[in-house]
Design an enzyme around this catalytic site. Structure first.
Site, mmCIF file in Angstrom:
data_model
loop_
_atom_site.group_PDB
_atom_site.id
_atom_site.type_symbol
_atom_site.label_atom_id
_atom_site.label_comp_id
_atom_site.label_asym_id
_atom_site.label_seq_id
_atom_site.Cartn_x
_atom_site.Cartn_y
_atom_site.Cartn_z
ATOM 1 N N SER A 225 0.840 -1.191 0.000
ATOM 2 C CA SER A 225 0.000 0.000 0.000
ATOM 3 C C SER A 225 0.879 1.246 0.000
ATOM 4 O O SER A 225 1.699 1.429 -0.894
ATOM 5 C CB SER A 225 -0.948 -0.061 1.200
ATOM 6 O OG SER A 225 -1.974 0.902 1.097
ATOM 7 N N LYS A 229 4.226 2.356 -2.352
ATOM 8 C CA LYS A 229 4.554 3.621 -3.026
ATOM 9 C C LYS A 229 5.991 4.016 -2.694
ATOM 10 O O LYS A 229 6.770 4.416 -3.564
ATOM 11 C CB LYS A 229 3.583 4.722 -2.586
ATOM 12 C CG LYS A 229 2.097 4.424 -2.773
ATOM 13 C CD LYS A 229 1.238 5.571 -2.250
ATOM 14 C CE LYS A 229 -0.183 5.170 -1.883
ATOM 15 N NZ LYS A 229 -0.995 4.637 -2.950
ATOM 16 N N TRP A 316 -10.014 -0.175 -5.492
ATOM 17 C CA TRP A 316 -9.482 1.136 -5.115
ATOM 18 C C TRP A 316 -8.057 1.316 -5.644
ATOM 19 O O TRP A 316 -7.657 2.414 -6.031
ATOM 20 C CB TRP A 316 -9.506 1.221 -3.592
ATOM 21 C CG TRP A 316 -9.136 2.515 -2.947
ATOM 22 C CD1 TRP A 316 -8.052 2.739 -2.139
ATOM 23 C CD2 TRP A 316 -9.857 3.754 -2.978
ATOM 24 N NE1 TRP A 316 -8.053 4.033 -1.679
ATOM 25 C CE2 TRP A 316 -9.153 4.676 -2.177
ATOM 26 C CE3 TRP A 316 -11.031 4.170 -3.602
ATOM 27 C CZ2 TRP A 316 -9.580 5.993 -1.989
ATOM 28 C CZ3 TRP A 316 -11.451 5.485 -3.422
ATOM 29 C CH2 TRP A 316 -10.733 6.371 -2.627
ATOM 30 N N HIS A 367 -7.337 -6.023 0.290
ATOM 31 C CA HIS A 367 -6.148 -5.173 0.323
ATOM 32 C C HIS A 367 -5.292 -5.581 1.518
ATOM 33 O O HIS A 367 -5.584 -5.228 2.657
ATOM 34 C CB HIS A 367 -6.617 -3.716 0.456
ATOM 35 C CG HIS A 367 -5.520 -2.711 0.498
ATOM 36 N ND1 HIS A 367 -4.823 -2.322 -0.625
ATOM 37 C CD2 HIS A 367 -5.006 -1.981 1.525
ATOM 38 C CE1 HIS A 367 -3.937 -1.406 -0.287
ATOM 39 N NE2 HIS A 367 -4.021 -1.183 1.018
#
Length: 388
Positions: A225, A229, A316, A367
């Site tokens: 998540s 990044k 998402w 997720h």
């Protein structure tokens, strides 16, 4: 720390989960310089275009990852040579970094397989969840960081927590790395939390280069998540990382921004204003004006392999947009003679493509970062190291 429930609460009711509503878009050309010069070789990419793309991301999104500091110290706080019932050597290392008479400390948890006959390749996780997920005592074991699985597979497994570099809070994020670099905090294009986490990962690489039990030439940077990044930006800036793995990283991670599918730039900048630099806010609701997109971030890591993932219940994070980022980075890898094994369309659920240089899977479920994901990452690393 923001919970999964609060993240869901911040998701607007109008979020686009319909492919039919994805706008027509044109991606920036990764193999053409700002002046229009076509890039046709790895040498030209590295000399002309790569520095340009790296600067565009730093200026408009992440901020730079500074490389200057006055001193770095490593000390062993604790160790257990017979951890995991004798299978692993635990090291808890304190990394202290000094600049301009200020100090920050990063706590590294590291397990190394005891049966290794040579320095061990390693996975480093940027942990954005609770510290209990990387419990050095192993009283708590988590799928998020299944250290025993990595040790059994012959890999060292390490973790740092985001709170040591930049607490994940808009009112507290400056109480870490940014204390060393206050000039970044005052700049619209300056480093914020995501880049600070990447900076911390590079300080772990500094340590790995001093540890004879670790093969510092074979270190994979990993994150889930928001940590995913950070892992991408860390690998783009620090070419010492041999592999990059970005799990369910979504917007401003591995997924294309211009698709405007799932999380969008305005949503992420509003919910997490401390993650990216001030300049990024100019692109709220205007992804089409960005001078870059995320396929170019993946391209910055070439020729080193990248693995990006998704989960079926995590629209998402835009699974299709993540796959398309990888596909649109293929031409840069091609400059190095690296042929992608990705199919033309995204593979089905639980059908991982683990051959380097570009790997992908979309796992069934939510997720999260699970043992299933880690087992594919091990296959990916095995496939790469065996061919080198």
């Amino acid at each position: 720390v923001i919970s999964a429930l609060s993240i869901k609460a911040q998701r607007p009711a109008t979020t686009n989960y319909d492919e039919a509503k994805v706008p027509v878009y044109t991606l920036p050309e990764v193999l053409k310089t700002g002046s229009g010069k076509a890039i046709k070789s790895a040498k030209a990419w590295e000399k002309l275009r790569r520095p340009e793309v790296l600067e565009l991301f730093a200026e408009n999104i992440y901020g730079p990852i500074p490389k200057d500091f006055d001193e770095i110290k490593f000390s062993l706080k604790n160790e257990d040579r017979n951890s995991m019932n004798g299978k692993a050597h635990l090291k808890e290392v304190l990394i202290e970094v000094f600049r301009n008479h200020k100090r920050i400390a990063i706590n590294l948890t590291l397990f190394i397989p005891n049966n290794a006959k040579s320095p061990s390749p390693a996975f480093l996780l940027i942990n954005n969840r609770g510290k209990e997920n990387t419990d050095p005592t192993r009283l708590v074991k988590s799928e998020f960081w299944p250290a025993e699985v990595l040790i059994e597979s012959g890999y060292a497994i390490a973790a740092i927590h985001v709170s040591d570099m930049a607490p994940d809070d808009k009112n507290e994020f400056m109480n870490g790395v940014l204390q060393l670099y206050p000039e970044q905090l005052n700049a619209n294009n300056g480093m914020r939390a995501i880049a600070a986490w990447g900076w911390g990962a590079s300080r772990v690489m500094d340590y790995f280069e001093t540890d004879p039990q670790i093969d510092a030439k074979r270190v994979a940077i990993t994150g889930h998540s928001r940590g995913g990044k950070a892992s991408l930006w860390a690998a783009a800036n620090d070419q010492r990382f041999a592999l990059c793995i970005s799990n369910c990283s979504g917007n401003t991670g591995a997924a294309l921004a211009r698709r405007q599918f799932g999380e969008r730039v305005k949503v992420i900048n509003t919910a997490f204003p401390h993650w990216f630099n001030t300049n990024y806010k100019k692109y709220n609701d205007h992804e089409e004006l960005l001078p870059v997109d995320q396929h170019m971030l993946i391209s910055l890591i070439a020729p080193r392999p990248v693995y990006a993932t998704n989960a079926s219940e995590d629209l998402w994070a835009d699974p299709k947009g993540t796959f398309l980022s990888l596909k649109n980075a293929e031409n840069v890898y091609g400059l190095y003679g690296k042929k992608s094994k990705l199919p033309e369309v995204a593979p089905g659920l639980n059908t991982p493509i683990t051959e380097p240089p570009l790997a992908y899977h979309n796992r069934e479920g939510k997720h999260d970062l699970r043992v299933y994901d880690w087992k594919q990452f091990i296959r990916f690393a095995d496939n790469y190291y065996r061919k080198k």
